[in-house]
Design an enzyme around this catalytic site. Structure first.
Site, PDB file in Angstrom:
ATOM      1  CG  HIS A 166      58.603 -20.086 -10.772  1.00  0.00           C
ATOM      2  ND1 HIS A 166      59.037 -18.867 -11.250  1.00  0.00           N
ATOM      3  CD2 HIS A 166      58.008 -20.723 -11.830  1.00  0.00           C
ATOM      4  CE1 HIS A 166      58.729 -18.763 -12.537  1.00  0.00           C
ATOM      5  NE2 HIS A 166      58.114 -19.880 -12.917  1.00  0.00           N
ATOM      6  CB  CYS A 222      61.615 -14.888  -7.118  1.00  0.00           C
ATOM      7  SG  CYS A 222      61.813 -14.606  -8.891  1.00  0.00           S
TER       8      CYS A 222
END
Length: 355
Positions: A166, A222
């Site tokens: 992440h 991301c």
């Protein structure tokens, strides 16, 4: 050139020395070296020679013959063998609600790619992952491994930092970001230990790079477009490099080396963890990692450039979006995931891509 352990130390005697125990060696030097698992380390040898020149039982350089002086000088200037080193981090966030299912597969794929295509020795690849006996990708472990990656870097080194997990953003309070946000990667324990922000990554693995060293960061997360805070970002739409220097004027460059980052998406985009590329439709993997590896493995007979690599990745992600419902659902909220290239210095993207 003499072998790394044979040196003409006086006009009448050829002496041998071992950089493992820093002792002179008898005539049976090969046995001694084998016993000590002697490693031919040019940098260590140069340091050792300088120490030896100050020993009282050795002649000063002024008393050496011209041949001996030239021998010592050539070894001092000896260019070290190109070294490859890689850090691969995959975070699944196991047993947490934001678990990722493809990161372990990503790490395995990247390890295979580095070894088969770019000839990285397995011993030079460090893995942090929630699988097998590998150390977990905690914040402390990642920070320590990043320092290991660039430790004692020297001319000719090729370094790789890979992260699959992440990524988030947070407000920038130091006027370092054009868009007002710092980009981050999320270690396994980020909820308690905190995230690792782009400023720290830049300080740790970009600033220490010496002349002749090249670092590639491959980041599948991301908001990862400028995760290394590099001062130049390439726009495929405008076909030119854009200025990403921080408004504060802070130095985000290297110490003479070259840092290049290939990220899954731009800073304001999301990256997909998907089964769209799996033949069975079940194996999860990062869209960026899969398309990166696919491009390099398919272009084995052609000259791979940074431009052709980015173009291939973009086309494969676009094709997957058209056929996969999960990717369409992801990208309706953000623009299409667009691989991002950034660099510590401007270069021709038609240059060959090599690790």
């Amino acid at each position: 050139m003499l072998s790394p352990y044979k040196l003409a130390m006086s006009s009448t005697t050829e002496r041998m020395c071992c950089t493992e125990c820093q002792q002179f060696i008898s005539d049976d030097g090969d046995t001694h070296i084998h016993r000590h698992k002697f490693v031919r380390d040019p940098k260590g040898l140069r340091i050792f020679l300088r120490k030896m020149l100050h020993r009282r039982d050795l002649p000063h350089t002024n008393s050496l013959t011209s041949y001996e002086k030239s021998t010592l000088e050539s070894i001092r200037n000896w260019e070290p063998t190109k070294q490859k080193r890689a850090l691969l981090c995959g975070v699944t966030y196991n047993k947490q609600k934001y678990k990722l299912k493809g990161t372990n597969n990503d790490v395995i794929s990247m390890r295979e790619l580095l070894m088969s295509r770019f000839h990285f020795p397995s011993s030079s690849i460090r893995i942090l992952a929630e699988m097998g006996s590998h150390p977990h990708p905690s914040k402390r472990n990642i920070q320590e491994a990043l320092r290991w990656l660039v430790k004692d870097n020297q001319k000719g080194d090729s370094l790789v930092f890979y992260f699959s997990g992440h990524g988030l953003r947070q407000p920038d309070f130091f006027d370092d970001e054009l868009d007002g946000f710092d980009e981050t990667i999320c270690p396994l324990d980020f909820r308690t230990a905190g995230m690792i922000i782009d400023n720290e990554i830049n300080d740790t693995i970009v600033r220490p790079l010496k002349t002749g060293v090249k670092l590639h960061a491959i980041i599948d997360s991301c908001h990862s477009g400028t995760i290394l805070d590099l001062p130049n970002v390439y726009s495929t739409k405008e076909d030119r490099w854009l200025d990403n220097h921080p408004p504060s004027g802070a130095n985000k460059g290297t110490s003479g080396g070259h840092a290049i980052s290939i990220s899954a998406c731009e800073d304001n985009q999301l990256a997909a963890d998907t089964s769209a590329f799996s033949e069975s439709g079940r194996q999860m993997e990062g869209a960026m990692t899969y398309t990166f590896k696919k491009a390099l493995m398919e272009m084995t007979e052609t000259r791979v450039t940074y431009a052709s690599l980015l173009d291939s990745m973009h086309r494969d992600i676009l094709a997957a979006k058209r056929k996969c419902f999960s990717l369409r659902g992801l990208f309706h909220r953000e623009r299409l995931q667009e691989p991002q290239l950034s660099s510590s210095k401007v270069f021709d993207i038609n240059d060959p891509f090599e690790l």
